[in-house]
Design a protein around this motif. Sequence first.
Motif, PDB file in Angstrom:
ATOM      1  N   GLY A 306     -61.153 -73.592 -55.874  1.00 31.88           N
ATOM      2  CA  GLY A 306     -60.650 -72.162 -55.476  1.00 31.88           C
ATOM      3  C   GLY A 306     -60.330 -72.494 -53.951  1.00 31.88           C
ATOM      4  O   GLY A 306     -60.853 -73.474 -53.309  1.00 31.88           O
ATOM      5  N   ASP A 315     -60.330 -68.624 -58.399  1.00 32.29           N
ATOM      6  CA  ASP A 315     -60.657 -68.966 -58.720  1.00 32.29           C
ATOM      7  C   ASP A 315     -60.779 -69.493 -59.711  1.00 32.29           C
ATOM      8  O   ASP A 315     -59.744 -69.229 -60.479  1.00 32.29           O
ATOM      9  N   ILE A 383     -62.663 -60.375 -58.248  1.00 28.88           N
ATOM     10  CA  ILE A 383     -62.517 -61.138 -57.130  1.00 28.88           C
ATOM     11  C   ILE A 383     -61.906 -60.433 -56.458  1.00 28.88           C
ATOM     12  O   ILE A 383     -61.053 -59.625 -56.746  1.00 28.88           O
ATOM     13  N   SER A 386     -64.553 -62.288 -52.196  1.00 33.48           N
ATOM     14  CA  SER A 386     -65.422 -63.324 -53.000  1.00 33.48           C
ATOM     15  C   SER A 386     -65.209 -62.956 -54.307  1.00 33.48           C
ATOM     16  O   SER A 386     -64.425 -62.295 -55.004  1.00 33.48           O
ATOM     17  N   THR A 387     -65.926 -63.915 -54.812  1.00 32.40           N
ATOM     18  CA  THR A 387     -66.256 -64.251 -55.789  1.00 32.40           C
ATOM     19  C   THR A 387     -66.993 -63.688 -57.171  1.00 32.40           C
ATOM     20  O   THR A 387     -67.338 -63.630 -57.960  1.00 32.40           O
ATOM     21  N   THR A 404     -61.094 -62.746 -63.387  1.00 31.01           N
ATOM     22  CA  THR A 404     -60.972 -63.859 -64.145  1.00 31.01           C
ATOM     23  C   THR A 404     -61.680 -63.580 -65.420  1.00 31.01           C
ATOM     24  O   THR A 404     -61.828 -62.992 -66.063  1.00 31.01           O
TER      25      THR A 404
END
Length: 455
Positions: A306, A315, A383, A386-387, A404
């Motif tokens: 990412g 990501d 997402i 942050s992830t 995702t």
Amino acid sequence: MHTRSRGILALVACLSLSALPLSGQTPEQPYFDWTSMDEVPSELAARRGRFQVALRGAERPVLLVPGAEGLSDGETFRQDDDFWYLTGLEVPRSILAIEGEGSTLFVPERDFRFENPDRRNDFPGRALAADPELARHTGIERVLPFDSLDALLATMEGDGRPVLVHADPRPVPLPLFGPPPTAAQRLVTWLAARHPSLERRDATPLFQRIRAVKTASEIRRIRRAAMLTASAIAESVAFVRDGVSERELEARFEAACKRGGAQRIPFHPIIKSGPNALWPWRILAAHYDRRNRAMRSGEVVVFDVGCELDHYLSDVGRTFPVSGRFTAEQRELLEMEVSVSDRILEAIRPGVTFAELRAVADQAIPAHERPYMQAALFFGHAIGLSTGDPFDETAPLEPGMVFTVEPWYYNHERGLSVFTEDVVVVTETGVEVLTAGLPRSPAALEALVGAVVPQ
């Protein structure tokens, strides 16, 4: 006069002069001399407004959102996600208080990072609490010295008003081992010690509900980050060939992100080939030099990477053949894994739950391959900043939610792993795949491999 006496007098004179203002003293540096706002005040006010509406009621609760410490250990400072989402500021050691009627920002009188009495020319000073620009640029109604926070909390104790923090309301013990506490967890522990009669509540459901639905501004930034990540993957995979190391590809990818404008890499690029591709990142990262090997023809190399652009990140994952051509077995598995992803994407629309998406995925996976599809919940994650953006896994999907889709396949018996990860946003009628510009079919992925010979 003795030489020693003259030396002492000279030293005293020098010390006296050092206490005086420098003739070339660098003037104080206001906050906005160093930075500009990524968001307009109306956007920040709208975000805070959603929390204010949720806080209105007879109990008159107050939401406290702490910022980060402000110092960085070798890396550029990055503000706490919640605090940045609501203020857009990089001020240190600060707390935002949101009530049903408005917001108050408690900041230090001065920025300790800009203070050093021994190096006044390099550390010229910075006022924070008295800087009127903080309120003007953010639209926050009140900016007060941090010491004023205690008075608000004492009043709340007397009135029986609860306080909400984005953390478990129980104080956090400091264990011998384990991750360090978050800013919110430290705040909870501080409140318990300093204002023990103040009722503490967990604001996690509030953040899950509000931050999960992205604004149009946020979606634009995530889309840009996704496009940049896709471009950086395509640029990096052009160097894939027999003998190239995983670390070389990491370097190519990071360079492409930063050339494209990324301020930082949000997580260490996961680029793994051959036997390494069979293991999750946490296993590989358990050893200092394991995440680097020379890839070989006949293997696959997996990208799970990412870029971060203006605080928002992406990501993205793809699988490539090192030789430039998938074997029949690799192609078959990749087509199967992509078909599972396609089924999930087709099912995304407002009103659907993550549990329903998981059921769609489970049904799409051939029975004999189910033990090797490694993912929980809905084969993906939220997402944004942050992830691990906050979200409620039981809530129905709404337009503006971003997450995702990534059905992993690890088969240690066959020695093969394939992976495809896309970033999607829920729309009014279905879904938009923000990473659609990066190929997913075996033939299109093959075409990207090895276009450039590494020097």
